[in-house]
Design a protein around this motif. Structure first.
Motif, short mmCIF file in Angstrom:
data_model
loop_
_atom_site.label_atom_id
_atom_site.label_comp_id
_atom_site.label_asym_id
_atom_site.label_seq_id
_atom_site.Cartn_x
_atom_site.Cartn_y
_atom_site.Cartn_z
N LEU A 504 -6.86 -3.07 -1.10
CA LEU A 504 -6.99 -4.32 -0.36
C LEU A 504 -5.60 -4.79 0.04
N SER A 505 -5.52 -5.44 1.20
CA SER A 505 -4.24 -6.00 1.62
C SER A 505 -4.46 -7.20 2.52
N ASN A 506 -3.60 -8.22 2.35
CA ASN A 506 -3.49 -9.27 3.34
C ASN A 506 -2.04 -9.25 3.83
N SER A 507 -1.61 -10.30 4.48
CA SER A 507 -0.25 -10.27 5.05
C SER A 507 0.83 -10.38 3.99
N ARG A 508 0.44 -10.77 2.76
CA ARG A 508 1.44 -11.01 1.71
C ARG A 508 1.41 -9.96 0.59
N GLN A 509 0.23 -9.57 0.17
CA GLN A 509 0.12 -8.68 -0.99
C GLN A 509 -0.88 -7.56 -0.74
N MET A 510 -0.75 -6.52 -1.56
CA MET A 510 -1.72 -5.43 -1.51
C MET A 510 -1.96 -4.93 -2.93
N ALA A 511 -3.16 -4.41 -3.15
CA ALA A 511 -3.54 -3.94 -4.49
C ALA A 511 -4.39 -2.69 -4.35
N PHE A 512 -4.23 -1.79 -5.35
CA PHE A 512 -5.00 -0.54 -5.38
C PHE A 512 -5.56 -0.31 -6.77
N ASN A 513 -6.72 0.34 -6.81
CA ASN A 513 -7.30 0.79 -8.07
C ASN A 513 -8.10 2.05 -7.77
N GLU A 514 -7.62 3.19 -8.28
CA GLU A 514 -8.27 4.48 -7.97
C GLU A 514 -9.69 4.54 -8.51
N GLY A 516 -11.71 1.99 -8.38
CA GLY A 516 -12.49 1.01 -7.63
C GLY A 516 -12.15 -0.41 -8.05
N ILE A 517 -11.91 -1.28 -7.07
CA ILE A 517 -11.60 -2.69 -7.34
C ILE A 517 -12.89 -3.43 -7.65
N LYS A 524 -8.34 -12.00 -7.66
CA LYS A 524 -7.39 -11.91 -8.77
C LYS A 524 -6.61 -10.58 -8.69
N ALA A 525 -7.33 -9.49 -8.41
CA ALA A 525 -6.67 -8.18 -8.30
C ALA A 525 -5.61 -8.20 -7.20
N LEU A 526 -5.95 -8.82 -6.07
CA LEU A 526 -5.00 -8.89 -4.96
C LEU A 526 -3.82 -9.80 -5.31
N GLY A 527 -4.12 -10.90 -6.00
CA GLY A 527 -3.07 -11.83 -6.42
C GLY A 527 -2.08 -11.19 -7.36
N ASN A 528 -2.54 -10.22 -8.15
CA ASN A 528 -1.66 -9.52 -9.09
C ASN A 528 -1.04 -8.26 -8.50
N GLY A 529 -1.27 -8.06 -7.19
CA GLY A 529 -0.79 -6.84 -6.55
C GLY A 529 0.69 -6.89 -6.20
N GLU A 530 1.12 -5.89 -5.43
CA GLU A 530 2.51 -5.80 -5.02
C GLU A 530 2.69 -6.37 -3.62
N THR A 531 3.93 -6.48 -3.19
CA THR A 531 4.22 -7.03 -1.87
C THR A 531 3.63 -6.13 -0.79
N ALA A 532 2.97 -6.76 0.18
CA ALA A 532 2.31 -5.99 1.24
C ALA A 532 3.33 -5.24 2.09
N ASN A 533 2.98 -4.01 2.42
CA ASN A 533 3.85 -3.17 3.22
C ASN A 533 2.98 -2.16 3.94
N LYS A 534 3.02 -2.18 5.27
CA LYS A 534 2.09 -1.33 6.04
C LYS A 534 2.35 0.16 5.81
N GLN A 535 3.64 0.53 5.74
CA GLN A 535 3.98 1.92 5.44
C GLN A 535 3.52 2.28 4.03
N GLY A 536 3.78 1.37 3.09
CA GLY A 536 3.39 1.62 1.70
C GLY A 536 1.89 1.73 1.55
N PHE A 537 1.13 0.91 2.30
CA PHE A 537 -0.33 0.96 2.23
C PHE A 537 -0.82 2.31 2.72
N PHE A 538 -0.30 2.75 3.86
CA PHE A 538 -0.69 4.06 4.40
C PHE A 538 -0.31 5.19 3.44
#
Length: 815
Positions: A504-514, A516-517, A524-538
């Motif tokens: 999941l990602s918004n303009s501020r943060q992104m979160a992953f769980n292999e 399943g979220i 909450k999972a997104l709030g505890n995620g890392e800084t959003a980055n389009k390259q990093g998400f891809f």
């Protein structure tokens, strides 16, 4: 006689050793028992690593040796009462002194021979068995330590080991001829050569030791205890849905173990096959579980495929050229060279044209094989009759295994189709005449995806797993997540689709769980995620490399739309409500379509026009069925339709626009909707789907807003200008009222031209009674020339847009 074997993971700590002892004692109650033990977990790797360090004159081996000595001494102190420790502590220290001497010799000579490797690598089993034997004595068991080096005789050829069965069996039978009771502790893995030199049976050789004793004693069954519940349908660390097999045949076990199933060392079956001794693979930590039984027949298995396995430590060698065609003895020369170099061939495939031979060998033998082959065929290479051997790296073999495969048609087709649908390229294929194994060479990076794809195809309840990575979790994204959560059970039971959200990602943060979220707590999972980055998400989505991966874009961002080609080029499907990509330059639109076709991915954007209405899908079906579009007329903006259905000149126009914003019918910047650009993009997309090459600037646009308001810098300034222009809106409304007409913002495509603009619609027109935020499209075609095909319904709002995205996801699942 009971014969048991325990692996290193079962002996990794004193607590585990105590658990193993309980299992041994249960067997001991039924009769005399031989228990074969591996080294403590990880010790053999350390022993060989220290030898390598010493051979390179790296004194770091001393620190590792000290740690291992401490580990074994600590085990003694944890397992054995203080008053009984002195004897075993002395033995352990003596063994480590011998080891230290060997390493010092390697260090001084700067040389590590195969003989020395065999000697040092066997110390782990000797140490563990001595300590465990002493532990059993401390709990008052009748124990005998049996040094397997005095019983098992082997012949060494380089690193290959062959057991001298006749002499070995005689030794074992003679030793146990008068042993009618008690526990016999045997170190696995170790042996001696005919000359009395210490040797080993190869990595995993403790299984082999137990099998040799079972064959010599002619027992009915052998128990191998490990850290899993038996042999699995696939590697459970890579395939979460894998499960233990209750029964398999010797031949199936041989294929699975040869192709990487680490539960069983391949040579183990050799002493057991002729005597049909059953093997029980059981879990040391869950001894009550059934485990897997390996026997003559696996008829209890109802599936055609028994297991899926893989080898990833290989390289491909390919030799080709016209000089091979029709030349008798070429293959003989080829394989004779490999035989002379003692190189084992894992897989062979040869083109029927005889133009090439492709083999797979262990990765550490590939360079030696190439060098030997290039030398053997030096003349042919110089004469350009054949090319030098080419090594292909970063490959792996995946294999289907099963006794029943030969009696079932189409398995190969299912295998290759499943892999192909997930864009997993097959480099080479091999199938034996027994049809018990179908092997395919693929890229190493695709192994996990391939194993999960094949497991889903052959072992799971007919269902398909979709892995979603969603960016944009505002109005539309939030509704989509709610719909996915609500329909999870329905999708699985009715459509056989298991839909997981992994990113999941918004303009501020992104979160992953292999795994399943959790959609109950995604915020909450997104709030505890890392800084959003389009390259990093891809990069994360691409690195996970999961089957049926789908990137879902719920934004209106041009920057995110620019990433679609990266996803599609890596076989990741794209589902989007973002119109920017499809309304971009035609070359970009066409490139996205081509990438989707080339890489077997889906590119779906039904919600680009009409939110959840099946407008694009209907148009595609008309075109695909051979119909031709004559004209399209449409009201395609739910926002504008809501505005002009609501505005009646009793309240200012800007108030109606504010209401549309509050209800979520417009973009945060309402100019996007009121300018008509959004509608122009939609009719452009329909034009392109109709087969026309058209750009956005080709769309004629009739503005009802002043240029000054359209060019306003922010919403505050925009609304000030709407207030100023109220008299013009009043006039537009009153003119329509006077003509008994409704105001509709209409898009039209006809004769290769498109236009959008505000129109007065009479009471006899299908648009007249269009209410609320509904959309409507009239398709005039060769088949629907008099009465158009009409698609009508809610065309705006987060719920219906989310449902349209949901429908596109389901379309991919049903492919």
């Amino acid at each position: 006689m009971n014969i048991l074997k325990f692996g290193g993971s079962s002996l990794a700590s004193p607590d585990r050793i105590k658990l193993v002892a309980e299992t041994v004692q249960k067997h001991l109650k039924t009769g005399p028992t031989i228990a074969v033990f591996s080294a403590f977990g990880g010790v053999t790797n350390d022993l060989l690593y220290m030898a390598e360090l010493a051979s390179k004159e790296d004194i770091a081996y001393k620190e590792i040796l000290a740690k291992n000595e401490k580990r074994h001494l600590d085990a003694v102190k944890a397992l054995i009462p203080v008053q009984s420790q002195s004897g075993i502590l002395s033995k352990v220290k003596n063994e480590f002194n011998r080891l230290e001497t060997l390493y010092e010799g390697v260090f001084l000579l700067n040389e590590l021979s195969n003989k020395t490797k065999h000697v040092v690598s066997g110390f782990g089993e000797i140490l563990s068995s001595l300590i465990i034997a002493e532990y059993f004595k401390s709990i008052e068991a009748e124990v005998n330590f049996v040094d397997s080096r005095e019983l098992i005789v082997c012949r060494n050829t380089n690193e290959k080991v062959q057991v001298s069965y006749e002499e070995t069996y005689n030794n074992i039978q003679k030793y146990f001829s008068d042993k009618k009771s008690g526990l016999f502790i045997v170190p696995g893995f170790v042996a001696k050569t005919l000359q009395g030199v210490p040797s080993t049976l190869g990595r995993g050789g403790s299984d082999f030791t137990a099998a040799i004793f079972a064959g010599a004693m002619d027992v009915e069954e052998l128990f191998i205890y490990t850290d899993v519940n038996g042999m699995y349908t696939a590697n459970p660390s890579l395939v979460s849905q894998a499960y233990p097999l209750k029964n398999i045949s010797y031949e199936e076990a041989m294929e699975l173990s040869h192709f990487g199933a680490k539960v069983l060392y391949p040579p183990t079956l050799q002493p057991l096959l002729d005597k049909q001794i059953k093997i029980h693979i059981k879990n040391s930590f869950k001894a009550e579980e059934e485990g897997t039984v390996i026997s003559k027949s696996s008829k209890e298995n109802f599936r055609w495929v028994t297991g899926i396995t893989h080898i990833d430590s290989i390289k491909l060698l390919n030799i080709e050229g016209s000089g091979m065609v029709g030349i008798p003895g070429f293959s003989k020369r080829f394989f004779e060279v490999l035989f002379q170099e003692n190189i084992n061939v894992v897989l062979i495939t040869q083109a029927s044209s005889e133009h090439s031979i492709c083999i797979a060998v262990k990765d550490d033998e590939a360079e030696a094989a190439k060098e030997a082959l290039d030398l053997a065929f030096e003349v042919e290479i110089d004469q350009k009759k054949i090319r030098p051997v080419h090594i292909e790296e970063n490959v792996a073999i995946v294999a289907l295994v099963g006794d029943s495969m030969k009696s079932h048609h189409g398995l190969s087709g299912k295998m290759f189709s499943a892999l192909g649908n997930n864009n997993i390229n097959i480099r080479a294929i091999a199938q034996g005449s027994s049809e018990r194994n179908i092997s395919a060479v693929i890229a190493k990076k695709d192994v996990k995806k391939a194993l999960n794809t094949l497991h889903e195809q052959f072992f799971e309840v007919p269902s398909k797993e979709l892995n979603l990575f969603i960016t944009g979790v505002g109005n539309v994204g939030g509704k989509l997540l709610a719909q996915l959560q609500k329909q999870e059970k329905y999708l699985l039971e009715k459509l056989r689709l298991k839909v997981r959200v992994l990113g999941l990602s918004n303009s501020r943060q992104m979160a992953f769980n292999e795994e399943g979220i959790d959609l109950d707590n995604w915020e909450k999972a997104l709030g505890n995620g890392e800084t959003a980055n389009k390259q990093g998400f891809f990069d994360k989505v691409n690195k996970l490399n999961l089957r049926n991966s789908i990137f879902v874009d719920n934004t209106a961002s041009a920057e995110i739309a620019s990433w679609y080609k990266e996803y599609l080029a890596n076989s990741i499907s794209v589902v989007t409500c973002n119109k920017i990509a499809c309304a971009d330059d035609f070359a970009n639109y066409q490139q996205l379509q081509n990438l989707a076709r080339e890489y077997g991915a889906s590119f779906l954007y039904e919600t680009n026009v009409g939110a959840g209405l099946p407008i694009i899908d209907t148009l595609k079906n008309l075109i695909a069925s051979g119909d031709r579009i004559q004209k399209i007329q449409a009201v395609l903006s739910g926002s504008l339709n809501f505005v002009f259905n609501t505005y009646d000149a009793t309240e200012p126009f800007y108030k109606t626009v504010e209401m549309a914003m509050k209800e979520g019918y417009t973009e945060p910047d309402p100019k996007i909707d009121l300018s008509g650009v959004d509608v122009a993009r939609k009719i452009l997309i329909l034009a392109r789907e109709s087969g026309l090459r058209m750009e956005l600037e080709d769309i004629e646009r009739e503005d009802f807003l002043s240029q000054e308001s359209l060019n306003s810098e922010n919403n505050e300034k925009f609304f000030e200008l709407l207030k100023r222009d109220e008299p013009e809106f009043q006039e537009i409304y009153k003119n329509a009222e006077k003509n008994n007409a409704q105001l509709k913002y209409v898009a039209q495509l006809e004769d290769g031209k498109a236009k959008v603009g505000l129109q007065e619609v009479g009471s006899d027109h299908p648009f007249y009674n269009l209410s609320g935020s509904d959309n409507i499209v009239l398709f005039f075609t060769d088949r629907y020339s008099q009465q158009p095909l009409i698609v009508k319904g809610a065309g705006a709002g987060a719920d219906v847009t989310a449902s349209g995205i949901f429908a596109d996801v389901i379309r991919i699942g049903k492919k």
